[in-house]
Motif scaffolding. Structure first.
Motif, PDB file in Angstrom:
ATOM      1  N   UNK A  29       0.828  -1.196   0.000  1.00 27.36           N
ATOM      2  CA  UNK A  29       0.000   0.000   0.000  1.00 27.36           C
ATOM      3  C   UNK A  29       0.868   1.253   0.000  1.00 27.36           C
ATOM      4  N   UNK A  30       0.560   2.147  -0.928  1.00 31.72           N
ATOM      5  CA  UNK A  30       1.276   3.417  -1.040  1.00 31.72           C
ATOM      6  C   UNK A  30       0.263   4.534  -0.790  1.00 31.72           C
ATOM      7  N   UNK A  31       0.579   5.427   0.148  1.00 31.63           N
ATOM      8  CA  UNK A  31      -0.290   6.577   0.406  1.00 31.63           C
ATOM      9  C   UNK A  31       0.327   7.781  -0.285  1.00 31.63           C
ATOM     10  N   UNK A  32      -0.523   8.473  -1.070  1.00 35.42           N
ATOM     11  CA  UNK A  32      -0.035   9.647  -1.773  1.00 35.42           C
ATOM     12  C   UNK A  32      -0.833  10.868  -1.349  1.00 35.42           C
ATOM     13  N   UNK A  33      -0.192  11.997  -1.413  1.00 34.59           N
ATOM     14  CA  UNK A  33      -0.859  13.272  -1.172  1.00 34.59           C
ATOM     15  C   UNK A  33      -0.832  14.055  -2.466  1.00 34.59           C
ATOM     16  N   UNK A  34      -1.907  14.774  -2.732  1.00 35.77           N
ATOM     17  CA  UNK A  34      -1.997  15.560  -3.963  1.00 35.77           C
ATOM     18  C   UNK A  34      -2.279  16.999  -3.583  1.00 35.77           C
ATOM     19  N   UNK A  35      -1.398  17.885  -3.986  1.00 38.57           N
ATOM     20  CA  UNK A  35      -1.568  19.313  -3.767  1.00 38.57           C
ATOM     21  C   UNK A  35      -1.808  19.939  -5.137  1.00 38.57           C
ATOM     22  N   UNK A  36      -3.051  20.418  -5.362  1.00 34.87           N
ATOM     23  CA  UNK A  36      -3.420  20.958  -6.671  1.00 34.87           C
ATOM     24  C   UNK A  36      -4.365  22.136  -6.476  1.00 34.87           C
ATOM     25  N   UNK A  37      -4.476  22.985  -7.495  1.00 33.30           N
ATOM     26  CA  UNK A  37      -5.434  24.085  -7.416  1.00 33.30           C
ATOM     27  C   UNK A  37      -6.850  23.541  -7.223  1.00 33.30           C
ATOM     28  N   UNK A  38      -7.698  24.331  -6.583  1.00 28.02           N
ATOM     29  CA  UNK A  38      -9.049  23.901  -6.250  1.00 28.02           C
ATOM     30  C   UNK A  38      -9.872  23.548  -7.485  1.00 28.02           C
ATOM     31  N   UNK A  39      -9.592  24.181  -8.623  1.00 30.86           N
ATOM     32  CA  UNK A  39     -10.379  23.920  -9.828  1.00 30.86           C
ATOM     33  C   UNK A  39     -10.002  22.604 -10.527  1.00 30.86           C
ATOM     34  N   UNK A  40      -8.943  21.955 -10.056  1.00 36.28           N
ATOM     35  CA  UNK A  40      -8.544  20.664 -10.621  1.00 36.28           C
ATOM     36  C   UNK A  40      -9.351  19.567  -9.931  1.00 36.28           C
ATOM     37  N   UNK A  41     -10.108  18.818 -10.718  1.00 34.32           N
ATOM     38  CA  UNK A  41     -10.916  17.724 -10.177  1.00 34.32           C
ATOM     39  C   UNK A  41     -10.044  16.488 -10.022  1.00 34.32           C
ATOM     40  N   UNK A  42     -10.086  15.895  -8.846  1.00 31.71           N
ATOM     41  CA  UNK A  42      -9.283  14.707  -8.565  1.00 31.71           C
ATOM     42  C   UNK A  42     -10.209  13.611  -8.072  1.00 31.71           C
ATOM     43  N   UNK A  43     -10.237  12.496  -8.794  1.00 28.59           N
ATOM     44  CA  UNK A  43     -11.055  11.346  -8.421  1.00 28.59           C
ATOM     45  C   UNK A  43     -10.210  10.083  -8.504  1.00 28.59           C
ATOM     46  N   UNK A  44     -10.518   9.126  -7.628  1.00 28.21           N
ATOM     47  CA  UNK A  44      -9.919   7.801  -7.800  1.00 28.21           C
ATOM     48  C   UNK A  44     -10.474   7.223  -9.096  1.00 28.21           C
ATOM     49  N   UNK A  45      -9.663   6.444  -9.806  1.00 32.71           N
ATOM     50  CA  UNK A  45     -10.068   5.914 -11.112  1.00 32.71           C
ATOM     51  C   UNK A  45     -11.356   5.120 -11.030  1.00 32.71           C
ATOM     52  N   UNK A  46     -11.533   4.293  -9.977  1.00 30.98           N
ATOM     53  CA  UNK A  46     -12.745   3.482  -9.887  1.00 30.98           C
ATOM     54  C   UNK A  46     -13.988   4.352  -9.692  1.00 30.98           C
ATOM     55  N   UNK A  47     -13.845   5.490  -9.010  1.00 27.97           N
ATOM     56  CA  UNK A  47     -14.965   6.414  -8.848  1.00 27.97           C
ATOM     57  C   UNK A  47     -15.258   7.100 -10.184  1.00 27.97           C
TER      58      UNK A  47
END
Length: 76
Positions: A29-47
């Motif tokens: 298991x790898x835990x990642x953090x994502x720091x991006x502008x608020x307008x960037x939509x980030x979803x897990x691929x399965x979602x």
């Protein structure tokens, strides 16, 4: 596809404004953090895939026109 090797605590930068940080690694298991502008939509691929499938089903669903005819006409 670009494949990179990173260690815990290391990160990559995408498009000068998105940072992907390897927060921790525990076995497989790898835990990642994502720091991006608020307008960037980030979803897990399965979602994302589930949303796309739901959208396709909604578009292809047959509409009962008799129900639509019973709705009030906003132009009246």
């Amino acid at each position: 596809m670009l494949i990179l090797t990173r260690k815990e605590g290391q990160s990559i930068i995408i498009n000068n404004n998105i940072e992907i940080l390897i927060s921790s690694i525990d076995g497989e298991q790898v835990k990642i953090g994502i720091n991006a502008p608020q307008e960037v939509h980030i979803l897990r691929k399965e979602v994302y895939d589930a949303v796309q499938l739901s959208n396709k089903a909604a578009v292809s669903a047959k509409i009962d026109t008799s129900t639509l005819k019973k709705l009030p006409n906003p132009k009246k």
